[in-house]
Design a protein around this motif. Structure first.
Motif, PDB file in Angstrom:
ATOM      1  N   GLU A 196       9.214 -16.841  19.049  1.00 45.28           N
ATOM      2  CA  GLU A 196       9.097 -16.000  20.237  1.00 45.28           C
ATOM      3  C   GLU A 196       9.372 -16.856  21.464  1.00 45.28           C
ATOM      4  O   GLU A 196       8.871 -17.975  21.583  1.00 45.28           O
ATOM      5  CB  GLU A 196       7.702 -15.387  20.300  1.00 45.28           C
ATOM      6  N   LYS A 197      10.188 -16.338  22.378  1.00 42.26           N
ATOM      7  CA  LYS A 197      10.539 -17.114  23.568  1.00 42.26           C
ATOM      8  C   LYS A 197       9.302 -17.351  24.422  1.00 42.26           C
ATOM      9  O   LYS A 197       8.590 -16.418  24.790  1.00 42.26           O
ATOM     10  CB  LYS A 197      11.615 -16.387  24.377  1.00 42.26           C
ATOM     11  N   SER A 198       9.062 -18.605  24.746  1.00 43.63           N
ATOM     12  CA  SER A 198       7.821 -18.974  25.444  1.00 43.63           C
ATOM     13  C   SER A 198       7.795 -18.533  26.898  1.00 43.63           C
ATOM     14  O   SER A 198       6.743 -18.226  27.439  1.00 43.63           O
ATOM     15  CB  SER A 198       7.622 -20.492  25.371  1.00 43.63           C
ATOM     16  N   GLU A 235       7.578  -8.486  25.453  1.00 46.10           N
ATOM     17  CA  GLU A 235       7.563  -8.841  24.046  1.00 46.10           C
ATOM     18  C   GLU A 235       8.899  -8.508  23.395  1.00 46.10           C
ATOM     19  O   GLU A 235       9.747  -7.843  23.978  1.00 46.10           O
ATOM     20  CB  GLU A 235       6.431  -8.092  23.338  1.00 46.10           C
ATOM     21  N   PHE A 267      13.118 -13.174  20.837  1.00 48.27           N
ATOM     22  CA  PHE A 267      13.041 -14.274  19.888  1.00 48.27           C
ATOM     23  C   PHE A 267      14.357 -15.041  19.873  1.00 48.27           C
ATOM     24  O   PHE A 267      15.414 -14.507  20.212  1.00 48.27           O
ATOM     25  CB  PHE A 267      12.781 -13.755  18.467  1.00 48.27           C
ATOM     26  N   LYS A 305       4.836 -25.293  21.530  1.00 43.55           N
ATOM     27  CA  LYS A 305       4.943 -24.029  22.255  1.00 43.55           C
ATOM     28  C   LYS A 305       3.915 -23.020  21.764  1.00 43.55           C
ATOM     29  O   LYS A 305       3.320 -22.293  22.560  1.00 43.55           O
ATOM     30  CB  LYS A 305       6.358 -23.454  22.115  1.00 43.55           C
ATOM     31  N   SER A 306       3.716 -22.962  20.450  1.00 46.62           N
ATOM     32  CA  SER A 306       2.762 -21.998  19.920  1.00 46.62           C
ATOM     33  C   SER A 306       1.349 -22.334  20.354  1.00 46.62           C
ATOM     34  O   SER A 306       0.517 -21.443  20.556  1.00 46.62           O
ATOM     35  CB  SER A 306       2.851 -21.951  18.388  1.00 46.62           C
ATOM     36  N   PHE A 338       1.429 -21.838  24.628  1.00 48.10           N
ATOM     37  CA  PHE A 338       1.720 -20.504  25.146  1.00 48.10           C
ATOM     38  C   PHE A 338       1.257 -19.385  24.229  1.00 48.10           C
ATOM     39  O   PHE A 338       1.375 -18.211  24.587  1.00 48.10           O
ATOM     40  CB  PHE A 338       3.226 -20.364  25.399  1.00 48.10           C
ATOM     41  N   LYS A 396       2.568 -18.396  21.524  1.00 49.51           N
ATOM     42  CA  LYS A 396       3.726 -17.665  21.018  1.00 49.51           C
ATOM     43  C   LYS A 396       3.884 -17.919  19.521  1.00 49.51           C
ATOM     44  O   LYS A 396       3.636 -19.014  19.027  1.00 49.51           O
ATOM     45  CB  LYS A 396       4.999 -18.099  21.750  1.00 49.51           C
ATOM     46  N   ASP A 397       4.309 -16.881  18.803  1.00 51.76           N
ATOM     47  CA  ASP A 397       4.471 -16.999  17.365  1.00 51.76           C
ATOM     48  C   ASP A 397       5.770 -17.718  17.013  1.00 51.76           C
ATOM     49  O   ASP A 397       6.792 -17.581  17.697  1.00 51.76           O
ATOM     50  CB  ASP A 397       4.457 -15.624  16.698  1.00 51.76           C
ATOM     51  N   SER A 398       5.708 -18.474  15.916  1.00 47.15           N
ATOM     52  CA  SER A 398       6.884 -19.142  15.383  1.00 47.15           C
ATOM     53  C   SER A 398       6.792 -19.087  13.867  1.00 47.15           C
ATOM     54  O   SER A 398       5.776 -19.484  13.292  1.00 47.15           O
ATOM     55  CB  SER A 398       6.940 -20.598  15.865  1.00 47.15           C
TER      56      SER A 398
END
Length: 261
Positions: free
Chosen positions: A90-92, A97, A100, A221-222, A225, A227-229
């Protein structure tokens, strides 16, 4: 006059073994043919000897499950003859939403997913690295089960649909139906696993043939932020663009905050 040789005395050429024929000892095994020899077979299991230069080393992992043949939904160009490892992140710094980036093992971007910020419906588009639309993913409203539909490019040509197998679920269980499956009595693919652990598997129909596996990836990043990866392994001859589309739908279904099924 020739001297008589005792019957038990070895001839001179029998006194030492031939250099190419070492004496047989307990536990002794002949050496495997080496790359410069004519009977060397790089595909054979020969411990200690790598294949010819430029040929990939044997995969130490167990053999991959076999499917009935190549599976193409979005495009034949997305079917590789070897396993494909992808990262869907997911873009940070994105607003909203459904955005990606999809990268390969070398970090090269191969797909991008962009959500529609000002749309009345949940919608996102999977694009190739040049920005060309490959498939549009759209949530279908007013259905008993949360359902998403995928259309080729930005057209109205339906490719497949995805829905929850039941309204109430304690584990991930999604059914995927191709557009050609008009009866929808039996799903063409299914996704099962634990969304809480971000661990899911894509199967072929109601079989145990595994097409792809997803797992959670942890990076800076996850952590910073939230965010999912995801790490995704797509098996050989499986349309990996199709698998990416399924993972994005899986994410959207589970992250839908409307609370409505």
């Amino acid at each position: 006059m020739a001297m008589d040789r005792p019957n038990d005395a070895p001839l001179a050429f029998d006194m030492a073994p031939h250099p190419q024929q070492p004496p047989q000892q307990a536990g002794y095994a002949p050496m495997a043919p080496q790359p410069h020899e004519p009977n060397y077979d790089p595909s054979a299991s020969q411990p200690g000897y790598p294949p010819y230069p430029g040929q990939p080393l044997p995969n130490p992992t167990p053999p991959l499950p076999l499917t009935s043949g190549p599976i193409t939904v979005i495009g034949q160009q997305f079917c590789a003859p070897y396993p494909v490892d992808l990262t869907i992140a997911e873009k940070s710094m994105s607003i909203g939403e459904g955005n990606f980036t999809v990268t390969d093992v070398n970090g090269n971007i191969i797909f991008q997913v962009k959500g529609a910020m000002f749309s009345l419906f949940d919608k996102c588009v999977l694009r190739d690295v040049a920005g060309n639309p490959l498939v549009t993913l759209r949530q279908k409203t007013l259905t008993a089960h949360r359902r998403w539909e995928a259309y080729r490019g930005e057209s109205t040509e339906l490719l497949f649909s995805v829905k929850k197998s039941s309204i109430i679920q304690f584990a991930t269980n999604l059914h995927v139906f191709l557009a050609s499956n008009s009866s929808k009595d039996v799903c063409d693919f299914k996704i099962k696993g634990s969304w809480g652990e971000r661990s899911c598997v894509v199967y072929q129909g109601n079989t145990e043939n595994i097409l792809a596996q997803m797992h959670k990836k942890h990076n800076i990043k996850s952590v910073l932020f939230g965010k999912d990866s995801f790490g995704v392994t797509v098996y050989p001859h499986i349309d990996y663009a199709f698998i990416v589309a399924l993972i994005v739908i899986l994410y959207e279904i589970n992250m839908d905050r409307s609370g409505e099924d």
